[in-house]
Write an enzyme that holds these catalytic residues in place. Sequence first.
Site, PDB file in Angstrom:
ATOM      1  N   HIS A  90      20.727  -8.366   4.279  1.00 52.03           N
ATOM      2  CA  HIS A  90      21.393  -8.995   5.424  1.00 52.03           C
ATOM      3  C   HIS A  90      20.742 -10.349   5.711  1.00 52.03           C
ATOM      4  O   HIS A  90      19.519 -10.495   5.614  1.00 52.03           O
ATOM      5  CB  HIS A  90      21.312  -8.101   6.659  1.00 52.03           C
ATOM      6  N   GLU A 159      29.042 -12.515   4.104  1.00 52.77           N
ATOM      7  CA  GLU A 159      28.836 -12.852   5.518  1.00 52.77           C
ATOM      8  C   GLU A 159      28.265 -14.262   5.618  1.00 52.77           C
ATOM      9  O   GLU A 159      27.028 -14.436   5.542  1.00 52.77           O
ATOM     10  CB  GLU A 159      27.846 -11.884   6.160  1.00 52.77           C
TER      11      GLU A 159
HETATM   12  P1  13P Z   1      28.783 -10.577  14.210  1.00 55.70           P
HETATM   13  O1  13P Z   1      30.012  -9.694  14.065  1.00 55.70           O
HETATM   14  O2  13P Z   1      28.092 -10.403  15.496  1.00 55.70           O
HETATM   15  O3  13P Z   1      29.102 -11.979  13.856  1.00 55.70           O
HETATM   16  O4  13P Z   1      27.735 -10.062  13.100  1.00 55.70           O
HETATM   17  C1  13P Z   1      28.156  -9.904  11.784  1.00 55.70           C
HETATM   18  C2  13P Z   1      27.081  -9.252  11.022  1.00 55.70           C
HETATM   19  O5  13P Z   1      26.013  -9.817  10.824  1.00 55.70           O
HETATM   20  C3  13P Z   1      27.319  -7.895  10.522  1.00 55.70           C
HETATM   21  O6  13P Z   1      26.310  -7.480   9.658  1.00 55.70           O
END
Ligand code: 13P
Length: 235
Positions: A90, A159
């Site tokens: 992450h 992400e």
């Molecule tokens: P948000 O939905 O708060 O932008 O976070 C996304 C995330 O990092 C999920 O792992």
Amino acid sequence: MIIASNFKTNHTRESAKEYLVKLNHFVKENSIKEDILIFPPSTALDNYKLENTIKIGVQNAYPTDKGSFTGEVGFTQIDEFDIKTILVGHSERRHILKESDELIVKKYNFYKDKCYKIVYCIGEPKEVRNEGLEKVLEYNFSQLDGIDLSYENLIVAYEPVWAIGTGVSATKEDIEETLSALRKSIKAPLLYGGSVKVDNLKEILEIEDCDGVLVGTASWEVENFKEMVKIAHEL
Ligand code: 13P
């Protein structure tokens, strides 16, 4: 379709339990068949009795069975709860906790050997996105170096760092072109994460190469997350 919730550093043991009871009831009552993954903080891990479609995962674990790694949990501690799902790489761990690519690959290989379902996160920072798609792909593919992409329990979550927790999701076009480029090399399910909410979920799930979402902020309140599960179910 996969709908995943990353609690990050939110919820207590008690509130996580309340959340899961409500979510489980909702999934059962509505015969929801979507795959739901929930990543609570490690203090809230337990042997929850949930519908088969809901799986609990850990947000992080050290690549060890046990040992001297102060502040970390290893395989023995999570196996106690029969957990078989983990988030690896992450961006908050990469950037805030300064986790190196080397350690991330080690974690990946360790939990792959344990046959875990691995949600492996990649994503570029804003300055890379500003340089255009070619650089974005170069950056994201470099985060896949050393990762066995043919692993059968792999899920890749794209992400973009700049879309996480900002309330501003990547545009449909950004997501579309990035996922379709990743799809050429990755057969595993592809998720998008970064400011996914009730209002933009349908549009994101309709993207051809998008197999689901990884949600932070908008998933922390159970009624909101139930709404998102419902939207996915109705698609
Ligand atoms: P948000 O939905 O708060 O932008 O976070 C996304 C995330 O990092 C999920 O792992």
